[in-house]
Scaffold this active site. Sequence first.
Site, PDB file in Angstrom:
ATOM      1  N   ASP A   3     -43.833  30.153  36.720  1.00 41.60           N
ATOM      2  CA  ASP A   3     -45.069  30.501  37.414  1.00 41.60           C
ATOM      3  C   ASP A   3     -45.691  31.764  36.817  1.00 41.60           C
ATOM      4  OD1 ASP A   3     -47.079  30.239  39.295  1.00 41.60           O
ATOM      5  OD2 ASP A   3     -45.991  31.346  40.839  1.00 41.60           O
ATOM      6  N   ASN A  31     -50.108  20.192  41.722  1.00 44.80           N
ATOM      7  CA  ASN A  31     -50.917  20.770  40.641  1.00 44.80           C
ATOM      8  C   ASN A  31     -51.955  19.780  40.102  1.00 44.80           C
ATOM      9  OD1 ASN A  31     -48.145  22.587  39.068  1.00 44.80           O
ATOM     10  ND2 ASN A  31     -49.607  23.290  40.609  1.00 44.80           N
TER      11      ASN A  31
HETATM   12  C1  FPP Z   1     -47.721  27.751  36.851  1.00 42.01           C
HETATM   13  O1  FPP Z   1     -48.537  28.856  36.597  1.00 42.01           O
HETATM   14  C2  FPP Z   1     -47.581  26.985  35.630  1.00 42.01           C
HETATM   15  C3  FPP Z   1     -48.072  25.724  35.480  1.00 42.01           C
HETATM   16  C4  FPP Z   1     -48.773  24.990  36.548  1.00 42.01           C
HETATM   17  C5  FPP Z   1     -47.927  25.036  34.187  1.00 42.01           C
HETATM   18  C6  FPP Z   1     -46.698  25.406  33.429  1.00 42.01           C
HETATM   19  C7  FPP Z   1     -46.791  24.760  32.122  1.00 42.01           C
HETATM   20  C8  FPP Z   1     -46.306  25.260  30.976  1.00 42.01           C
HETATM   21  C9  FPP Z   1     -45.492  26.512  30.870  1.00 42.01           C
HETATM   22  C10 FPP Z   1     -46.530  24.508  29.741  1.00 42.01           C
HETATM   23  C11 FPP Z   1     -45.777  23.237  29.885  1.00 42.01           C
HETATM   24  C12 FPP Z   1     -45.871  22.387  28.745  1.00 42.01           C
HETATM   25  C13 FPP Z   1     -45.058  21.328  28.538  1.00 42.01           C
HETATM   26  C14 FPP Z   1     -45.208  20.550  27.330  1.00 42.01           C
HETATM   27  C15 FPP Z   1     -44.029  20.909  29.471  1.00 42.01           C
HETATM   28  P1  FPP Z   1     -49.889  28.970  37.386  1.00 42.01           P
HETATM   29  O2  FPP Z   1     -50.966  28.334  36.594  1.00 42.01           O
HETATM   30  O3  FPP Z   1     -49.721  28.448  38.770  1.00 42.01           O
HETATM   31  O4  FPP Z   1     -50.063  30.528  37.386  1.00 42.01           O
HETATM   32  P2  FPP Z   1     -50.736  31.403  38.515  1.00 42.01           P
HETATM   33  O5  FPP Z   1     -49.848  31.278  39.733  1.00 42.01           O
HETATM   34  O6  FPP Z   1     -50.701  32.753  37.924  1.00 42.01           O
HETATM   35  O7  FPP Z   1     -52.126  30.871  38.727  1.00 42.01           O
END
Ligand code: FPP
Length: 229
Positions: A13, A61
Amino acid sequence: MGELPRHVAVIMDGNGRWAQKRLLPRSAGHAAGLKRMIALSEYLFRRGVEVVTLYALSQENLSRSEEELSALFALFRQYFAGSVERLAKNDLRLDVIGDTSLLPEDILSLIESGKERTKEGGRGTLVLAIAYGARQDIVSAVNRAVRAGKEVTEGEFSALLSTGAYPPPDLLVRTGKEKRLSNFLLFESAYAELYFSDKMFPDFSDADMERALGDYATRDRRYGKVKTQ
Ligand code: FPP
């Protein structure tokens, strides 16, 4: 040196906030997160962890903006097209859990061919949770048991979950400051040791993971029992 977890699960996250802080689009945060994800999983396998489960996208998501989702899907394509060979070379198996029917079809076939290409991997398994939800997974398992028409034991039920082939997570790490499980491995994590980091995922270094492993090694896992000494 204390015990090493066999199975480490990570809620990655904080990509969005990492990007916002740098006045970058959220997609830049996910791209940085992907880079970190690859290096961090390789680090864990080098350390001897057998199963690494990473929460890449929850079912919830999937209601994010089309712009953000298409950036994430582009990263999935890039990853599956580019990194599967490397997993195979490292003798690692790729698995994906989640309702992948909710993903674009081309990604689905990339996932299938990635799983096929790495199926002989014997050194460890990288499990990516994509379009995953623990409650949904539990309900699917219940429905499978109902269809089979018989009551199940706890062990039989575990085997019906999408993670049925793996030992339960020993250590569950969440980056990004929040302290919740967000519908991740709810059944499996009943006795997982939890570790929360304030760092946003792209900043969560190998050294940070080493600290989490060190912290895990000091935990006294009693599984609800009283210790007899
Ligand atoms: C949460 O951070 C993260 C995600 C929803 C996506 C995570 C994905 C990756 C690390 C790349 C994955 C790639 C592959 C190929 C598996 P957030 O967007 O919720 O962050 P925030 O809470 O700061 O908004």
